[in-house]
Design a protein around this motif. Structure first.
Motif, short mmCIF file in Angstrom:
data_model
loop_
_atom_site.label_atom_id
_atom_site.label_comp_id
_atom_site.label_asym_id
_atom_site.label_seq_id
_atom_site.Cartn_x
_atom_site.Cartn_y
_atom_site.Cartn_z
N PHE A 190 0.82 -1.25 0.09
CA PHE A 190 0.07 -0.01 -0.15
C PHE A 190 0.90 1.19 -0.08
N PRO A 191 1.03 2.09 -1.02
CA PRO A 191 1.65 3.18 -1.07
C PRO A 191 1.19 4.24 -0.17
N GLU A 192 -0.31 4.24 0.38
CA GLU A 192 -0.82 4.95 1.31
C GLU A 192 0.03 4.74 2.72
N VAL A 193 0.43 3.60 3.10
CA VAL A 193 0.78 3.32 4.29
C VAL A 193 2.27 3.69 4.59
N GLU A 194 2.61 4.58 5.58
CA GLU A 194 3.89 5.23 5.66
C GLU A 194 4.75 4.25 6.63
N ALA A 195 4.18 3.65 7.45
CA ALA A 195 4.92 2.97 8.44
C ALA A 195 3.96 1.57 9.00
N VAL A 196 4.61 0.31 9.33
CA VAL A 196 3.88 -0.45 9.90
C VAL A 196 4.43 -0.99 11.20
N ALA A 212 -10.61 4.93 4.32
CA ALA A 212 -11.56 4.00 3.54
C ALA A 212 -11.04 3.23 2.27
N SER A 213 -10.23 4.08 1.60
CA SER A 213 -9.83 3.63 0.34
C SER A 213 -8.65 2.39 0.64
N VAL A 214 -8.11 2.26 1.88
CA VAL A 214 -7.24 1.26 2.27
C VAL A 214 -8.06 0.17 2.67
N GLN A 215 -8.75 0.35 3.47
CA GLN A 215 -10.22 -0.68 3.81
C GLN A 215 -10.55 -1.28 2.59
N ALA A 216 -10.96 -0.50 1.76
CA ALA A 216 -11.61 -1.15 0.55
C ALA A 216 -10.67 -2.18 -0.17
N ASN A 217 -9.33 -1.82 -0.12
CA ASN A 217 -8.46 -2.94 -0.94
C ASN A 217 -7.87 -3.83 0.04
N LEU A 218 -8.25 -4.03 1.32
CA LEU A 218 -8.05 -5.13 2.07
C LEU A 218 -8.57 -6.56 1.61
N PRO A 219 -9.63 -6.67 1.38
CA PRO A 219 -10.02 -8.05 0.83
C PRO A 219 -9.34 -8.48 -0.41
N ALA A 220 -8.94 -7.87 -1.49
CA ALA A 220 -8.08 -8.03 -2.49
C ALA A 220 -6.50 -8.39 -2.00
N PHE A 221 -6.01 -7.55 -0.92
CA PHE A 221 -4.67 -7.90 -0.44
C PHE A 221 -4.78 -9.29 0.05
N LEU A 222 -5.62 -9.69 0.98
CA LEU A 222 -5.82 -10.88 1.49
C LEU A 222 -5.60 -12.01 0.60
N GLU A 223 -6.74 -11.73 -0.47
CA GLU A 223 -6.72 -12.83 -1.60
C GLU A 223 -5.66 -13.15 -2.45
N ARG A 224 -4.72 -11.75 -2.69
CA ARG A 224 -3.51 -12.15 -3.18
C ARG A 224 -2.36 -12.83 -2.30
N GLU A 229 -9.23 -18.95 -0.22
CA GLU A 229 -9.99 -19.65 1.03
C GLU A 229 -9.35 -18.96 2.53
N HIS A 230 -9.75 -17.69 2.50
CA HIS A 230 -9.47 -17.22 3.96
C HIS A 230 -10.59 -17.06 4.86
N TRP A 231 -10.33 -17.76 6.14
CA TRP A 231 -11.40 -17.85 6.83
C TRP A 231 -11.47 -16.21 8.06
N TYR A 232 -10.87 -15.29 7.53
CA TYR A 232 -11.13 -14.20 8.23
C TYR A 232 -11.05 -12.84 7.34
N SER A 233 -11.41 -11.67 7.65
CA SER A 233 -11.16 -10.30 7.03
C SER A 233 -10.33 -9.39 7.61
N LEU A 234 -9.81 -8.44 7.35
CA LEU A 234 -8.95 -7.70 7.77
C LEU A 234 -9.95 -6.18 7.94
N HIS A 235 -9.28 -5.40 8.94
CA HIS A 235 -9.87 -4.22 9.25
C HIS A 235 -9.21 -3.17 9.85
N LEU A 236 -9.21 -1.92 9.68
CA LEU A 236 -8.54 -0.97 10.31
C LEU A 236 -9.23 -0.19 11.34
#
Ligand code: ADP
Ligand code: MG
Lengths: 802, 225
Positions: free
Chosen positions: A87-93, A239-251, A256-263
């Motif tokens: 995510f280019p929007e993320v500065e640091a984790v 919201a824009s980062v959040q919207a891309n989390l499902p695709a991120f997880l799938e990638r 077959e993932h049993w959870y979803s991610l949220h911020l």
């Protein structure tokens, strides 16, 4: 003119001492409550806001539910770096790793050897994202190297006896596997404020973890004790980062993932988050609202005293008002005079309130478990707020009397002829007393309900015997000699059973993925790793099938137990249907196939707000287990503990014996509710106190006004009881009315509160009757001081001036 | 100065109207010293209160100088009242919580008189009424005569054009009463218009005109020489 008003106010206060005392005391106590609650609310709201970039920090949360409502505060180790890369929007984790379930770890420096609980591994950029204040060391590089550690001031004193331990080493066993390593102190932090949801005393560099490769690799996407915080770049929408989390997880993990991610915003964690695996029990915005409302109501009760006594006293005051009008006062000036008077009074009350606050702040801190203090110096916003509060109180309390009194016509007030206003005032007075007591009764009912719910929680059968179980962290020395240790320890007849587990009730919530025969989808469920003695030690019942059996060799790898909630989730008709089904657990990137051999009766492993979750229990090797639980006999507990401690040191000389009662840990789960209970109790008490103070004044006033009537009645043969009854009757009526209003309100409020509990009491009618009765009794007692005095007075005295 | 035209005042009690004043027509010139007499309950106080703008008539007109008082609102009336009228009561009606000095100060405060001026005015009046020694006492520490002196001093301090006195000597012994009446006489000589209510024939002789009230009507209106 002002000087004149002040002088007059003072003389008035002195002339009507009882009323003044009631007014000032009531207002002071009311303000004290109000300010204390204000302090509490402000403290709750400042959680985590001390970080400079707080507004841009988000916590990654995870949902195992289909509705995608976040369920877990813990995440996994590979997610963070992947997020930062993708995510280019993320500065640091930044990732924090909590060891196991936050079990204590042994730290040692020379002879100083202690168990410590507040310890994390953290990424090296932690201080770029969070603003934990450094005393020594360089925040940029402190956690760059493996085996470096940052500690707090308090730990510096505890282990090194001074505040500059930079470069010295501390030895610890982070995995609790017997392997001690030396960590170099690279920074000293100021002690963390209590208003940080992340609390630690030690922060070790992430690179020090020996299993990092596994955790980021094979186990990289499972549910682990990783806490991931994301710093977004300025002006980026979550919201824009959040919207891309499902695709991120799938990638990264496939379809077959049993959870979803949220911020989740950092600043919302304290008051808006109630997930599994929270770093500490959070506050609750609802409680903030409830407490604020109580603060306002208590202050209002005190203001009402002021209004009531002022209007009751108006006979004296109207004469003065009349005279002032005769000598040229216009109404506005009189209103001003009365307002100034009440504001003076409330300022005076404010001063007393501060004395009370200083005295009661430790008590509040004790109740809510905080260290709130008031910084007076240069704290202009605070001073302004306080003056504002006094001003507001003065105006609220004084406005009605001011307008009421100033409206009287001079001639009527001078000649003492009654006007219609007095009747209206009397009606209003009654209404206000009803209001006061309604609030008091509501608080008493709430106190009672919360108390009984807490009692219920304390004593409800959890499905196991919680009050005789103690829990100690397992360490490697014990692990290696577990069998021998078990045999030796259980020699003591007061030690009834012991078991080793990965998690323990009240500290459980880790999950795993399960594929179950007969269920279509893989399930993310709570896991429970144990040895074969778990059910026996905890006294958990079997609903179908059998317990683990040490004699059956396959149990050690392929036997699973599920609970009744699992059966319900699977929609099987009976527990027996579960027996024999194939089940495969995927955990840490590994598959564990096996069969369901038994169904256990439901038992609570978490707070009573939650229903029992579906749970899967299986036997795992000793190195996967973290805790050891003992069931003690009820007698000779002290001796048993002493015995355990000394026996323990034979098997684990490097690890002090450290234990807690499971019961206490469960109590801690409901700490916020306990606090609510105590707050209700305190404030119900104060509300009634203040309301009674007002009633006392009113009763005095009534008795005084009716002295002549009482005299006549007594001459005509009324007994003391008759007179007391006569005078009390009106007040009793008011309190009864108050009950009528209070009951439905209290019922509604408490019912809503109880809805949050999966396991709750029923509110019986007796709760209301009892609470109302208490209020009535207290009111009657208060009034009786005055009525009895009036009734006992010699009738001749009161009639002499006729 | 004062002109009353067919003034009515009644109190309604449920369905019955009790008339206290009926069709009062009265003119009083500036500089007069008028005595109102009449039996108890004849409406003397009520009339005085209406003239003093402390009470309102139910019907009729009241002109004070050229102002139609019956058309003014409460605020305007208080303004007129405070600038022109001083009131003296039978029962003194001093403010109990204030000292003599402060009681005298109160009307000046409401007139927004400056501090220094106020001080000199109070000093002046204390001197004139010979109550300097009592200035720091509270009303209940004074004799009735002295309280009434303070009451009059409080009415006089703002130099009102009109003084209204409702049985000012009613609660006093004769020596005290005479002292008060002499004071009124002096004030009258200095140009103040005075209307007093009294039951005493002797006090009435201080004035120049007697208005007799009976059952709320003007019975007789006579000049005395
Ligand atoms: N507020 C009132 N309500 C009803 N009646 C009143 C009121 N004030 C005065 N009165 C009546 O008006 C009448 C005249 O009163 P007042 O002017 O005081 O008489 P006086 O001063 O001549 O003795 C009396 O009968 C009295 O009872
Ligand atoms: Mg009269």
């Amino acid at each position: 003119m002002l000087k004149n008003y002040f002088k007059l106010t003072l003389r008035h206060l002195l002339k009507y001492r009882t009323y003044s005392f009631i007014n000032i005391a009531g207002l002071a106590v009311g303000m004290t409550c109000c300010i204390l609650i204000l302090l509490y609310v402000r403290d709750e709201q400042r959680y985590d806001r001390f970080h400079e970039r707080a507004e841009r920090i988000f916590r990654l949360t995870l949902s195992t539910e289909n509705d995608e409502q976040p369920t877990n505060a813990n995440t996994s180790f590979a997610q963070g770096p992947a997020l930062a890369a993708d995510f280019p929007e993320v500065e640091a984790v930044v990732r924090f790793r909590k060891m196991g379930w936050g079990e204590k770890r042994v730290f040692a420096h020379d002879d100083n050897r202690f168990y410590e609980e507040r310890f994390f591994f953290a990424d090296k950029n932690v201080f770029e994202v969070f603003s934990f204040p450094f005393l020594r060391g360089n925040p940029q590089t402190a956690l760059a190297e493996p085996f470096s550690i940052v500690i707090t001031e308090a730990m510096s004193q505890k282990y090194f006896g001074h505040d500059n331990p930079l470069g010295e080493t501390i030895s610890l066993d982070p995995y609790n596997d017997g392997e001690f390593s030396d960590y170099k102190i690279t920074g000293v932090l100021k002690n963390l404020p209590h208003y940080s949801h992340i609390k630690f005393d030690f922060l070790a560099s992430f690179a020090s973890q020996k299993d990092l490769a596994v955790m980021e690799g094979r186990r990289g996407w499972g549910l682990e004790s990783a806490f991931t915080y994301v710093l977004l770049k300025p002006d980026v929408s979550v919201a824009s980062v959040q919207a891309n989390l499902p695709a991120f997880l799938e990638r990264h993990v496939g379809k077959e993932h049993w959870y979803s991610l949220h911020l989740q915003p950092l600043t919302e964690i304290r008051l808006h988050s109630k997930l599994r695996a929270e770093l500490e029990p959070n506050g609750d915005i609802a409680y903030v609202y409830i407490f604020s409302a109580i603060a306002v109501f208590i202050l209002l009760i005190a203001c009402i005293n002021f209004m009531n006594l002022a209007t009751a006293q108006s006979a004296q005051r109207t004469k003065e008002v009349g005279m002032r009008k005769v000598v040229g006062a216009v109404r506005a000036e009189l209103v001003k005079q009365f307002l100034i008077e009440s504001i003076c009074l409330s300022l005076f009350a404010l001063i007393i309130a501060f004395i009370l606050i200083e005295a009661s702040l430790p008590l509040l801190n004790n109740i809510v478990g905080k260290q709130i203090e008031i910084a007076y110096a240069n704290n202009w916003p605070f001073v302004a707020t306080m003056l504002g509060l006094a001003l507001l109180t003065g105006v609220v309390a004084g406005s009605y009397p001011a307008f009421f009194l100033s409206a009287s016509r001079p001639i009527e007030s001078l000649t003492g002829k009654t006007s219609g206003g007095k009747k209206a005032a009397a009606v209003l007075r009654k209404g206000l007393v009803i209001f006061q007591f309604a609030i008091s009764v509501i608080l008493v009912v709430c106190t009672t309900v919360v108390y009984y719910q807490m009692q219920y929680i304390r004593h409800k059968n959890l499905g196991f015997e919680r009050d005789t179980i103690i829990v100690a962290p397992l360490n490697d020395q014990i692990r290696h000699s577990y069998r021998a240790a078990k045999q030796a320890l259980l020699q003591n007849s007061n030690l009834l059973a012991m078991t080793a587990t990965e998690q323990v009730p009240a500290k459980a919530g880790n999950g795993a993925g399960y594929t179950v025969e007969g269920l279509d989808e893989p399930q993310g469920l709570t896991r429970f790793f144990a040895d074969q003695d778990f059910l026996k030690t905890y006294g958990i019942g079997i609903a179908a099938g059998r317990d683990f059996d040490e004699k059956i060799s396959t149990d050690a790898a392929g036997a699973f137990l599920v609970n009744e909630a699992f059966v319900r989730m699977a929609e099987w008709k009976s527990p027996a249907e579960a027996i024999g089904r194939n089940i495969t657990m995927s955990h840490g990137g590994q598959a564990y196939p096996g069969k369901i051999v038994g169904v256990v009766k439901d038992f609570n492993i978490s707070s009573f707000r939650e229903t029992v979750w579906p749970l899967v229990i299986n036997v795992m090797p000793m190195d996967k287990l973290n805790f050891i639980s003992f069931r003690l006999a009820r007698q000779n507990v002290t001796e048993t503990l002493e015995y355990l401690s000394s026996a323990w040191s034979k098997f684990a000389p490097s690890y002090p014996f450290d234990y807690y009662f499971l019961d206490d840990d469960f109590a801690r789960l409901h700490q916020a509710d306990q606090q609510l209970g105590r707050v209700f109790q305190t404030f119900a008490f104060l509300a009634i106190g203040i309301a009674c103070l007002g009633l006392f004044g009113l009763a005095a006033f009534t008795a005084e006004r009716r002295t002549k009537e009482i005299g006549v009645r007594k001459v005509l043969g009324a007994t003391v009881t008759n007179v007391v009854g006569l005078l009390s009757k009106d007040f009793v009526k008011l309190v009864l009315w108050a009950n009528l209003i209070a009951w439905p309100v209290a019922w509604y409020a408490m019912n809503r509160w109880l809805q949050d509990f999966a396991y709750r009491i029923n509110i019986g009618l007796w709760t209301f009757v009892l609470s109302g009765g208490i209020a009535l009794l207290i009111a009657l007692t208060t009034v009786s001081f005055q009525t009895i005095k009036a009734a006992l007075a010699n009738p001749v005295e009161s009639l002499r001036y006729e | 100065m004062i002109q009353l035209k067919s003034l009515f005042k009644y109190y309604s009690n449920k369905f019955v109207k009790t008339y206290v004043l009926q069709d009062i027509n009265l003119q009083i010139q500036q500089g007069e010293f008028v005595t109102i007499m009449g039996p108890s309950g004849s409406g003397k106080s009520t009339l005085l209160h209406i003239i003093g703008m402390l009470d309102e008539p139910n019907d009729g007109e009241y002109h004070f100088f050229d102002q139609p008082v019956h058309k003014l609102n409460e605020k305007q009336r208080s303004e007129l009242h405070k600038n022109y009228i001083g009131f003296v009561f039978q029962s003194y009606h001093l403010i109990d919580e204030l000292t003599v000095y402060e009681n005298l100060e109160t009307p000046l405060l409401y007139q927004k008189v400056k501090t220094t001026e106020r001080k000199s005015m109070i000093a002046d009046i204390l001197d004139r009424f010979q109550i300097v020694a009592k200035k720091d006492l509270f009303p209940n520490q004074l004799s009735g005569g002295h309280q009434q002196l303070v009451g009059i001093a409080r009415a006089v301090i703002v130099n009102p054009k009109l003084i209204l006195a409702d049985e000012p000597t009613g609660n006093l012994n004769s020596a005290q009463g005479e002292e008060i009446m002499n004071l009124f006489k002096k004030l009258h000589q200095e140009g103040t218009t005075i209307i007093q209510v009294t039951h005493s024939e002797k006090n009435a002789t201080y004035g120049s005109r007697i208005v007799h009230l009976l059952d709320g009507r003007v019975d007789r209106d006579v000049q005395v020489s």
